[in-house]
Design a protein around this motif. Structure first.
Motif, PDB file in Angstrom:
ATOM      1  N   ALA A   1       9.266   4.581  -3.685  1.00  0.00           N
ATOM      2  CA  ALA A   1       8.447   3.431  -3.926  1.00  0.00           C
ATOM      3  C   ALA A   1       9.152   2.493  -4.421  1.00  0.00           C
ATOM      4  O   ALA A   1       8.479   1.228  -3.884  1.00  0.00           O
ATOM      5  N   LEU A   2      10.289   2.579  -4.996  1.00  0.00           N
ATOM      6  CA  LEU A   2      10.930   1.329  -5.339  1.00  0.00           C
ATOM      7  C   LEU A   2      11.416   0.601  -4.060  1.00  0.00           C
ATOM      8  O   LEU A   2      11.401  -0.735  -4.154  1.00  0.00           O
TER       9      LEU A   2
ATOM     10  N   ARG B   1       9.640   8.083  -6.958  1.00  0.00           N
ATOM     11  CA  ARG B   1       9.740   6.654  -7.479  1.00  0.00           C
ATOM     12  C   ARG B   1      10.765   6.117  -6.714  1.00  0.00           C
ATOM     13  O   ARG B   1      10.916   4.748  -6.515  1.00  0.00           O
TER      14      ARG B   1
ATOM     15  N   VAL C   1       0.690  -1.193   0.087  1.00  0.00           N
ATOM     16  CA  VAL C   1      -0.058  -0.092   0.015  1.00  0.00           C
ATOM     17  C   VAL C   1       0.910   1.364   0.020  1.00  0.00           C
ATOM     18  O   VAL C   1       0.451   2.220  -0.778  1.00  0.00           O
TER      19      VAL C   1
ATOM     20  N   THR D   1       6.702  10.771 -10.570  1.00  0.00           N
ATOM     21  CA  THR D   1       5.354  10.826 -11.344  1.00  0.00           C
ATOM     22  C   THR D   1       4.853  11.844 -11.314  1.00  0.00           C
ATOM     23  O   THR D   1       4.232  12.210 -10.120  1.00  0.00           O
ATOM     24  N   PRO D   2       4.252  12.724 -12.381  1.00  0.00           N
ATOM     25  CA  PRO D   2       3.429  13.712 -12.250  1.00  0.00           C
ATOM     26  C   PRO D   2       1.909  13.493 -11.796  1.00  0.00           C
ATOM     27  O   PRO D   2       1.579  12.147 -12.236  1.00  0.00           O
TER      28      PRO D   2
ATOM     29  N   HIS E   1       3.789   6.227  -4.911  1.00  0.00           N
ATOM     30  CA  HIS E   1       4.347   6.084  -6.206  1.00  0.00           C
ATOM     31  C   HIS E   1       4.841   7.316  -7.168  1.00  0.00           C
ATOM     32  O   HIS E   1       5.479   7.290  -8.108  1.00  0.00           O
TER      33      HIS E   1
ATOM     34  N   ALA F   1       3.807   1.483  -1.243  1.00  0.00           N
ATOM     35  CA  ALA F   1       4.511   1.659  -2.479  1.00  0.00           C
ATOM     36  C   ALA F   1       3.465   2.527  -3.396  1.00  0.00           C
ATOM     37  O   ALA F   1       3.605   3.227  -4.385  1.00  0.00           O
ATOM     38  N   VAL F   2       2.165   1.879  -3.289  1.00  0.00           N
ATOM     39  CA  VAL F   2       1.039   2.764  -4.389  1.00  0.00           C
ATOM     40  C   VAL F   2       0.828   4.051  -3.796  1.00  0.00           C
ATOM     41  O   VAL F   2       0.960   5.080  -4.554  1.00  0.00           O
TER      42      VAL F   2
ATOM     43  N   LEU G   1       8.780  -1.403  -2.741  1.00  0.00           N
ATOM     44  CA  LEU G   1       8.711  -2.530  -3.448  1.00  0.00           C
ATOM     45  C   LEU G   1       9.648  -3.555  -3.233  1.00  0.00           C
ATOM     46  O   LEU G   1       9.426  -4.939  -3.249  1.00  0.00           O
TER      47      LEU G   1
END
Lengths: 932, 113
Positions: free
Chosen positions: A629-630, A626, A617, A678-679, A623, A619-620, A633
């Motif tokens: 999040a990685l 990045r 969750v 991530t935009p 996200h 990571a989502v 992950l």
């Protein structure tokens, strides 16, 4: 062999003709087609006595008997009758076409297509297997399409061809559905089974569907109202095609089908009403419109429509002798309509036009053709004592005895007489207008030139046949039509009482009225034409084109709506359709808890699972950042590893661990080239939609998983557990399954791995990273790429790691480990050297032929598998033995170890190929030379 | 335990699906990884959850089902291969199309030359 070659010979001829004929004006194509035609006719005639006597020839060629798909041919009286018309008419048309195309381009193409058509048509009438009949059926539609569009550069030809394809092709699809229903109900596609007396299709609950679908197929092919539209538009084809396909043969295929299936599907009210109503509507429409067409071929086309309606009506009537009348009229129609088409073609050659308002008084120029046409037109009009008169009178007699298909008893005969009247009128018209009726008016070719004797010979032969059939009507009806009608009816019919044809009764007066009425209508044609012109114009072709355009537009919009180029939407649609398909099943009252008691939750495992969910969750949620999040992950991967380890899967844990390391490294490498964030560009709506889809998907999978786990466990594992040691020689059952029991699967897996690695190699090949996306700031990335501590530690780690890897590999057969895991560990150890040193540093000290390594591994695995063939065992059978070696002690050697070595080699090669090529992109010196 | 495990499978799948539906390549790749975790755990659980019962002859009296494990082992390796391939594909696409949107078109900028 006889029947097979009957179909195969023309098809073969169709292939050979264009190969051997270089010049399109040469006589060769006609010669080939003619020879084949003569062969066909004589072969069929040689069988005639037996077959008409009641013998049914059947040939079977087993191909896929399991699904009822075996070519089989059948020749009974009905098939022979049609086959003779097809072959005989084909022969005459070949002769005609030779003169028609004389000196013109396209003869080779025509003759080749003609032969293809002949083969397909013979296939329809001699097929014993309905599935094969369908294939031939579609083939005739296709050849007809090509022939109608013969003059591809003309717009009407293309439109006519397309219309035909849409209508007859669509009908073919309906017929296919009908045939499948029939085959499904009978349990066989062989006609012998379907036509057998004990088959009771008419009481099948699906009977209305079978009848309806077969009927659509037959009606489209035989141009029955309202599908008749294509036939007049097919007149853009060269005249030989019109005479052959669109009057004598292909358009009769639908009638053949009805006659063929009559014993199985006929004799019901539905059959009677649907077929006779369609036939009557077609008969009247065709006869009425034909009168008002000024183009000779168009008039003949509508007349054909009308006659097809008449025959269909008779097939539908199901009175005792209606089948005799139908088939006799079919014969007569073939004999009188073809010469009229031939006449139209010859006249067009002579005058350059087909417009009857301009062609007049040709009898001086074409005296022979005048006589020929007189005979044919008289038969079509139904003038006394010619074949057409006799069969039409049979029709009147049957219509009088017909069951009441219309509300009123007298309606059927009355309508029949009216149709007869119009048919007499247009017959008078085409003959009188062309050959008499004053002088020609501004013809394109002036003076009209005689097209030669040759082109008139086939028409003359047919006119002679009309006379002969009329002269010997009784023997034709008794000797030929009788047996054929019996074959179609499925029971032996008594001889047709020919005397009633000469009896002066109601039918006689109907004929007389039709004849005289026709004459009157023809004489009153000028005011009638003016009246017809005032009718609202309803050009069916325009309506059809409009429909097609609309359908095309709709389809285009639908495609654009579904396929708008957005990958996001495609993925959402795929997942949604999976949810929609599975949802109703899951909601249909399944008991979620299967009844097994659940194991208690121990705190540590529970915490692990909760952390697994939390990292996913996280990571989502994160996200957009990045790198963050990685990392989450990666942790999720580690928790998956722990889960495997906890639930008794050490092999999986080892594999997951090493894969996780490699995967995170690769994704890190990629991330260094991609934007770091991530935009936030998804709209609220889209986020909501995606959340909904994700929640539904997750819920479904979770529930299914729960349902499975709480159900009693039934498994085939016992086999593997008990056979692992004695059969595979190893006690680690998972590894034995991989390298032995399911070795073939593993071979497939490593092949995929190798392919993916080579694909990565190919994709990174000319990748110029100076084109990389402008970075915001390299804030996350260390300025010192090769930290000292790592560099120092990595070197001693390598030999230790390799030793561990070798150990894991060797023990794999008996303890957790094996080729996959050892390969991944080796790859991780080597990639550590890349990271600690540098690409160049590592490559100075390392062999890097990674692609050959992948190949070597696959070769080794394959070779081990093939080796077992040498010993007469199945592919990938393993062998093992126990040895006592000095120094090493007791050792077990299995061929599975060799296979596992192949797996190991492939995994190492593939992983390093991927990593090295990605890493190569990183170097400040640019891509450099290729690695691997 | 089964309920918790099933929840974890569901959460992994849902997270995977959500990320797969994003518009940029990197989250999609992460989503694929999460999705394969979910699927692997799902497949693995079809052999039931057993504690301290590895499928090694002689290690335990009642060894667990080895077949799903063998399936999942190859699935892990295959999904690694797939991830690697997709990563490189995304890189290549980003370099050649000058953006990292899955449609190859960045909705935020007019990228036309």
């Amino acid at each position: 062999m006889m029947l097979l070659s009957t179909v195969a010979l023309p098809l073969l001829g169709a292939l050979i003709t264009p190969l051997v004929s270089r010049r399109s004006t040469a006589i060769l194509p006609a010669l080939i087609a003619g020879t084949i035609g003569i062969t066909m006719v004589s072969v069929l005639l040689s069988q005639a006595p037996d077959v008409l006597g009641g013998t049914i020839l059947i040939e079977h060629y087993p191909w896929l008997p399991g699904i009822g798909l075996s070519p089989a041919f059948r020749l009974d009286a009905l098939g022979l009758f049609f086959a003779l018309i097809i072959a005989g008419m084909g022969l005459l048309i070949t002769l005609y076409a030779h003169f028609y195309f004389a000196g013109k381009h396209g003869a080779v193409r025509f003759h080749s297509l003609m032969l293809a058509f002949m083969g397909a048509m013979l296939g329809i009438v001699t097929s014993e297997n309905l599935l094969f009949m369908l294939v031939f059926w579609e083939m005739t539609s296709l050849v007809s399409f090509v022939l109608i569009g013969f003059h591809q550069d003309e717009r009407p030809a293309r439109r006519g061809a397309r219309m035909t394809l849409v209508i007859t092709g669509g009908g073919g699809l309906a017929l296919m559905a009908g045939v499948l229903l029939i085959g499904n109900s009978v349990g066989s596609f062989q006609l012998s089974d379907i036509l057998a007396p004990e088959t009771a299709l008419t009481s099948d609950p699906l009977y209305p569907w079978m009848l309806g679908l077969v009927l659509i197929g037959a009606m489209t092919k035989s141009a029955q109202f309202p599908f008749h539209l294509w036939l007049p538009n097919a007149m853009t084809a060269p005249t030989p095609v019109s005479a052959y396909l669109h009057s004598a043969t292909m358009v009769k295929a639908g009638i053949f089908l009805l006659a063929r299936l009559n014993p199985a599907l006929g004799d019901t009210d539905a059959w009677l009403y649907s077929i006779s109503t369609a036939g009557m509507a077609t008969l009247l429409t065709g006869a009425f419109i034909a009168m008002f067409k000024h183009d000779t071929k168009e008039l003949l086309a509508y007349s054909t429509v009308s006659h097809l309606g008449l025959i269909t009506l008779l097939v539908g009537l199901s009175t005792r002798m209606a089948m005799v009348a139908a088939l006799f009229h079919l014969l007569n129609h073939a004999l009188f309509k073809a010469p009229l088409f031939m006449m139209a073609g010859a006249v067009q050659k002579a005058t350059g036009t087909r417009d009857m308002r301009r062609i007049n008084g040709l009898w001086r120029t074409l005296p022979a053709l005048t006589v020929i046409s007189a005979v044919a037109a008289a038969s079509m009009a139904g003038l006394p004592l010619l074949g057409g008169y006799l069969s039409k009178k049979m029709f009147f007699i049957e219509s009088l005895g017909a069951p009441v298909i219309m509300p009123l008893q007298w309606l059927t005969p009355a309508l029949a007489a009216i149709a007869g009247l119009f048919s007499a009128a247009y017959s008078f018209r085409i003959f009188h207008n062309v050959f008499f009726n004053g002088k020609p008016q501004d013809l394109p070719v002036w003076p009209p030139k005689n097209p030669g004797v040759g082109i008139q010979i086939p028409a003359a032969v047919l006119a002679l046949a009309v006379v002969l059939v009329s002269w010997h009507a009784e023997s034709v009806v008794h000797g030929l039509i009788g047996p054929v009608a019996s074959a179609a009816a499925g029971v032996a019919l008594p001889d047709y009482d020919m005397h009633q044809l000469h009896h002066i009764g109601t039918a006689f007066f109907m004929s007389l009225a039709a004849m005289l009425g026709g004459l009157l209508v023809y004489m009153a044609r000028e005011p009638l034409f003016r009246l017809y012109d005032q009718l609202p114009p309803a050009d069916a072709r325009e309506i059809f084109e409009w429909l097609m355009t609309r359908a095309g537009g709709r389809a285009e919009r639908l495609v654009h709506a579904l396929e708008n180029g957005s990958v996001q939407r495609y993925i959402a649609l795929i997942i949604l359709s999976a949810i929609v398909l599975a949802g109703p099943v899951l909601l249909s009252g399944i008991q979620w808890h299967g009844g097994e008691t659940m194991t208690p939750v121990d705190p540590l495992t529970g915490l692990g699972l909760v952390l697994l969910m939390a990292t996913a969750v996280g990571a989502v949620l994160g996200h957009h950042q990045r790198l963050f999040a990685l990392l989450l992950l990666g942790s999720a991967g580690l928790f998956v590893t722990l889960t495997f380890a906890r639930f008794s899967a050490p092999d999986l844990a080892l594999t997951q661990l090493s894969v996780e390391v490699m995967a995170v490294i690769i994704m890190m490498l990629a991330l260094s080239f991609l934007p770091q964030t991530t935009p936030r560009e998804s709209s609220r709506l889209r986020k909501g939609r995606d959340l909904g889809v994700a929640a539904l998907g997750g819920l479904g999978i979770g529930l299914v998983s729960f349902a499975i786990m709480t159900r009693p466990h039934s498994t085939i594992a016992d086999f593997f557990l008990s056979q692992s040691k004695p059969g595979g020689g190893g006690s680690n059952v998972v590894n034995v399954i991989l390298v032995d029991f399911r070795g073939f699967d593993t071979l497939g897996e490593i092949t995929v791995l190798g392919i993916a690695a080579v694909a990565v190699f190919a994709l990174t090949r000319n990748l110029q990273l100076k084109d990389r996306i402008p970075q915001e700031r390299d804030q996350y990335w260390a300025s010192n790429p090769h930290p000292l501590i790592l560099r120092t530690m990595a070197r001693p780690i390598l030999p230790i790691a390799l030793m561990v890897s070798a150990y894991i590999f060797l023990r794999g057969h008996n303890m957790p480990g094996g080729g996959f895991i050892a390969g991944l560990i080796t790859a991780v150890a080597l990639s550590l050297q890349y990271m600690a040193g540098s690409l160049a540093w590592a490559h100075e000290r390392m062999l890097t032929p990674f692609r050959p390594l992948i190949g070597l591994g696959l070769l080794l695995a394959c070779g081990t598998g093939l080796g077992s063939l040498l010993f007469g065992e199945a592919f990938l059978s393993s062998w093992f033995g126990h040895y006592k070696l000095p120094l090493l002690g007791h050792l077990e050697l299995a061929t599975a170890l060799l296979f596992d070595l192949g797996v190991f080699t492939t995994v190492v090669g593939a992983t390093l190929l991927i990593l090295a090529n990605l890493g190569k992109l990183m170097t400040v010196h640019g891509p450099g030379k290729e690695i691997g | 335990m089964e309920a918790l495990y099933a929840t974890a499978v569901g959460v992994l799948t849902a997270c995977g699906i959500y990320l797969v539906l994003r518009g940029r390549t990197f989250p999609v790749i992460m989503g694929l990884t999460l999705l394969s975790h979910g699927v692997n755990l799902f497949l693995f659980a079809s052999g039931r959850l057993a504690l301290a019962a590895p499928a090694v002859i002689g290690e335990s009296a009642d060894p667990t089902d080895p077949l799903p494990q063998a399936l999942v082992l190859t699935a892990i390796v295959i999904s690694f291969a797939m991830t690697a391939f997709v990563v490189v594909l995304a890189l290549r696409a980003a370099v050649e199309l000058r953006n990292d949107h899955v449609d190859g078109v960045d909705p935020e900028e007019d990228w036309r030359p």
